[in-house]
Scaffold this active site. Sequence first.
Site, mmCIF file in Angstrom:
data_model
loop_
_atom_site.group_PDB
_atom_site.id
_atom_site.type_symbol
_atom_site.label_atom_id
_atom_site.label_comp_id
_atom_site.label_asym_id
_atom_site.label_seq_id
_atom_site.Cartn_x
_atom_site.Cartn_y
_atom_site.Cartn_z
ATOM 1 N N ARG A 37 0.820 -1.222 0.000
ATOM 2 C CA ARG A 37 0.000 0.000 0.000
ATOM 3 C C ARG A 37 0.846 1.262 0.000
ATOM 4 O O ARG A 37 0.489 2.260 -0.628
ATOM 5 C CB ARG A 37 -0.927 0.006 1.229
ATOM 6 C CG ARG A 37 -2.051 -1.005 1.125
ATOM 7 C CD ARG A 37 -2.972 -0.925 2.343
ATOM 8 N NE ARG A 37 -3.906 -2.051 2.342
ATOM 9 C CZ ARG A 37 -5.124 -2.014 1.804
ATOM 10 N NH1 ARG A 37 -5.587 -0.917 1.251
ATOM 11 N NH2 ARG A 37 -5.882 -3.087 1.834
ATOM 12 N N LEU A 67 -6.181 4.474 2.174
ATOM 13 C CA LEU A 67 -4.940 5.238 2.005
ATOM 14 C C LEU A 67 -4.110 5.196 3.285
ATOM 15 O O LEU A 67 -4.654 5.317 4.391
ATOM 16 C CB LEU A 67 -5.281 6.679 1.628
ATOM 17 C CG LEU A 67 -5.978 6.808 0.271
ATOM 18 C CD1 LEU A 67 -6.698 8.156 0.150
ATOM 19 C CD2 LEU A 67 -4.995 6.622 -0.879
ATOM 20 N N HIS A 82 -18.828 9.235 2.248
ATOM 21 C CA HIS A 82 -19.049 7.874 2.721
ATOM 22 C C HIS A 82 -20.548 7.609 2.803
ATOM 23 O O HIS A 82 -21.282 8.409 3.401
ATOM 24 C CB HIS A 82 -18.402 7.681 4.094
ATOM 25 C CG HIS A 82 -18.629 6.314 4.634
ATOM 26 N ND1 HIS A 82 -17.946 5.221 4.153
ATOM 27 C CD2 HIS A 82 -19.493 5.838 5.564
ATOM 28 C CE1 HIS A 82 -18.374 4.141 4.783
ATOM 29 N NE2 HIS A 82 -19.310 4.487 5.640
ATOM 30 N N GLU A 108 -7.656 7.610 10.223
ATOM 31 C CA GLU A 108 -8.706 6.736 10.741
ATOM 32 C C GLU A 108 -9.796 6.574 9.679
ATOM 33 O O GLU A 108 -10.493 7.542 9.345
ATOM 34 C CB GLU A 108 -9.301 7.348 12.019
ATOM 35 C CG GLU A 108 -10.242 6.422 12.738
ATOM 36 C CD GLU A 108 -11.010 7.145 13.846
ATOM 37 O OE1 GLU A 108 -12.059 6.614 14.257
ATOM 38 O OE2 GLU A 108 -10.586 8.242 14.267
ATOM 39 N N LEU A 109 -9.940 5.379 9.159
ATOM 40 C CA LEU A 109 -10.852 5.119 8.048
ATOM 41 C C LEU A 109 -12.270 5.597 8.375
ATOM 42 O O LEU A 109 -12.861 5.167 9.374
ATOM 43 C CB LEU A 109 -10.868 3.614 7.752
ATOM 44 C CG LEU A 109 -11.691 3.177 6.546
ATOM 45 C CD1 LEU A 109 -11.079 3.667 5.252
ATOM 46 C CD2 LEU A 109 -11.830 1.666 6.532
ATOM 47 N N GLU A 148 -26.068 12.384 -2.344
ATOM 48 C CA GLU A 148 -24.618 12.627 -2.430
ATOM 49 C C GLU A 148 -24.306 13.674 -3.488
ATOM 50 O O GLU A 148 -23.442 14.535 -3.291
ATOM 51 C CB GLU A 148 -23.885 11.322 -2.762
ATOM 52 C CG GLU A 148 -23.913 10.315 -1.628
ATOM 53 C CD GLU A 148 -22.980 9.139 -1.846
ATOM 54 O OE1 GLU A 148 -22.738 8.767 -3.011
ATOM 55 O OE2 GLU A 148 -22.491 8.592 -0.847
HETATM 56 N N1 NHR Z 1 -8.207 6.356 3.542
HETATM 57 C C1 NHR Z 1 -8.048 6.918 4.729
HETATM 58 N N2 NHR Z 1 -6.819 6.929 5.257
HETATM 59 N N3 NHR Z 1 -9.067 7.487 5.440
HETATM 60 C C2 NHR Z 1 -10.306 7.460 4.935
HETATM 61 O O1 NHR Z 1 -11.273 8.013 5.641
HETATM 62 C C3 NHR Z 1 -10.555 6.842 3.681
HETATM 63 C C4 NHR Z 1 -9.456 6.291 3.002
HETATM 64 C C5 NHR Z 1 -9.617 5.659 1.769
HETATM 65 C C6 NHR Z 1 -10.871 5.539 1.225
HETATM 66 C C7 NHR Z 1 -13.332 5.770 1.359
HETATM 67 C C8 NHR Z 1 -14.015 4.715 2.244
HETATM 68 C C9 NHR Z 1 -15.538 4.827 2.149
HETATM 69 O O2 NHR Z 1 -16.041 5.949 2.103
HETATM 70 C C10 NHR Z 1 -11.979 6.039 1.910
HETATM 71 C C11 NHR Z 1 -11.827 6.719 3.116
HETATM 72 C C12 NHR Z 1 -12.353 1.597 0.877
HETATM 73 C C13 NHR Z 1 -12.489 0.706 1.937
HETATM 74 C C14 NHR Z 1 -11.912 -0.672 1.844
HETATM 75 O O3 NHR Z 1 -12.072 -1.484 2.743
HETATM 76 C C15 NHR Z 1 -13.141 1.141 3.066
HETATM 77 C C16 NHR Z 1 -13.638 2.435 3.149
HETATM 78 C C17 NHR Z 1 -13.483 3.325 2.090
HETATM 79 C C18 NHR Z 1 -12.853 2.898 0.945
HETATM 80 N N4 NHR Z 1 -11.192 -0.986 0.742
HETATM 81 C C19 NHR Z 1 -10.540 -2.276 0.496
HETATM 82 C C20 NHR Z 1 -9.023 -2.140 0.715
HETATM 83 O O4 NHR Z 1 -8.425 -3.206 0.995
HETATM 84 C C21 NHR Z 1 -10.753 -2.725 -0.925
HETATM 85 C C22 NHR Z 1 -12.198 -2.896 -1.265
HETATM 86 C C23 NHR Z 1 -12.469 -3.044 -2.766
HETATM 87 O O5 NHR Z 1 -11.548 -2.912 -3.587
HETATM 88 O O6 NHR Z 1 -13.643 -3.238 -3.099
HETATM 89 O O7 NHR Z 1 -8.441 -1.070 0.541
HETATM 90 O O8 NHR Z 1 -16.248 3.815 2.190
HETATM 91 C C1 GAR Z 2 -20.941 6.441 -3.589
HETATM 92 O O1 GAR Z 2 -22.167 6.056 -2.995
HETATM 93 C C2 GAR Z 2 -19.906 6.639 -2.507
HETATM 94 O O2 GAR Z 2 -20.427 7.159 -1.305
HETATM 95 C C3 GAR Z 2 -19.445 5.248 -2.283
HETATM 96 O O3 GAR Z 2 -19.432 4.632 -3.543
HETATM 97 C C4 GAR Z 2 -20.363 5.284 -4.408
HETATM 98 C C5 GAR Z 2 -19.596 5.768 -5.612
HETATM 99 O O4 GAR Z 2 -20.465 6.142 -6.615
HETATM 100 N N1 GAR Z 2 -18.137 5.231 -1.723
HETATM 101 C C6 GAR Z 2 -17.638 4.176 -1.137
HETATM 102 O O5 GAR Z 2 -18.280 3.175 -0.912
HETATM 103 C C7 GAR Z 2 -16.180 4.326 -0.763
HETATM 104 N N2 GAR Z 2 -15.736 3.121 -0.183
HETATM 105 P P1 GAR Z 2 -19.943 6.932 -7.887
HETATM 106 O O6 GAR Z 2 -18.704 6.212 -8.420
HETATM 107 O O7 GAR Z 2 -21.070 6.821 -8.851
HETATM 108 O O8 GAR Z 2 -19.634 8.324 -7.484
#
Ligand code: NHR
Ligand code: GAR
Length: 226
Positions: free
Chosen positions: A71, A99, A115, A149-150, A180
């Site tokens: 990562r 991230l 989110h 913090e995610l 959204e």
């Molecule tokens: N990174 C940080 N540091 N902090 C946040 O608040 C973040 C972030 C990266 C992405 C979006 C988030 C959401 O809104 C986001 C917020 C991916 C996952 C996840 O588990 C969870 C939450 C969000 C985005 N991803 C898996 C991973 O291993 C892969 C899942 C897949 O590819 O489908 O990275 O929901």
């Molecule tokens: C949105 O609902 C967003 O909140 C969500 O994915 C959709 C993206 O739609 N985000 C996540 O779940 C991040 N993990 P879009 O590609 O059509 O904008």
Amino acid sequence: MSKSGSRTSTAVLISGSGTNLQAFIDATRSGELDLDLRVVLSNKRVAAGLARARSAGIRTECVEHRDYPDRERFDAALIAVLDRFEPDLIILAGFMRILTPVFIDHYAGRIFNIHPSLLPRYPGLDTHQRAIDAGDAWHGSTVHFATEELDGGPRVIQGRVPVMPDDTAESLAGRVLEIEHQIYPRAAALYASGRLRYRDGAAWLDDQKLEEPLQFDGKNVRSRDQ
Ligand code: NHR
Ligand code: GAR
């Protein structure tokens, strides 16, 4: 115009369909939002959002996470590409890779995420099904500053939608997406005008700490205590 007199240069990160990206494109075109959309970056080569960006004349980049051993090195590659565009603001719009601090620290306080839940409820994935399974009457979406913090960074705006008795995760997700598309450009507009900032681990609006996120009522944005 932002405070400095130049438009906020912005990078949008996507993984998929990019309907939130489209909302930014539309709001920028109509003049509601004054952003310089410099680049759209996807971690997936096949993402409908990339075609949306191209149709709007926005540069596209792809950095596939599969091409990197871990990562941290993926994040370093993202930074190397994005920094060529000198972004003031990073918008995560359906970006699906967590991230690391390598990325978060580099753009500290300048990263927004949307989110699909009423945070602090349901951080992480599969939020719509979790809201249905819990029997929630309301669900929605939250714009927040991304931190280490995610889904835990300071919240900026929430929009609520009702959960209907016959909802599936898909039908509920569609209702959430519509809200959204209204709240995300509004959050960015507050940032672009210089009114909204991240400082000391909190979101600040007009130099006042936002203890609770702003609420979008379908028409206007208001403080919860108003
Ligand atoms: N990174 C940080 N540091 N902090 C946040 O608040 C973040 C972030 C990266 C992405 C979006 C988030 C959401 O809104 C986001 C917020 C991916 C996952 C996840 O588990 C969870 C939450 C969000 C985005 N991803 C898996 C991973 O291993 C892969 C899942 C897949 O590819 O489908 O990275 O929901
Ligand atoms: C949105 O609902 C967003 O909140 C969500 O994915 C959709 C993206 O739609 N985000 C996540 O779940 C991040 N993990 P879009 O590609 O059509 O904008």
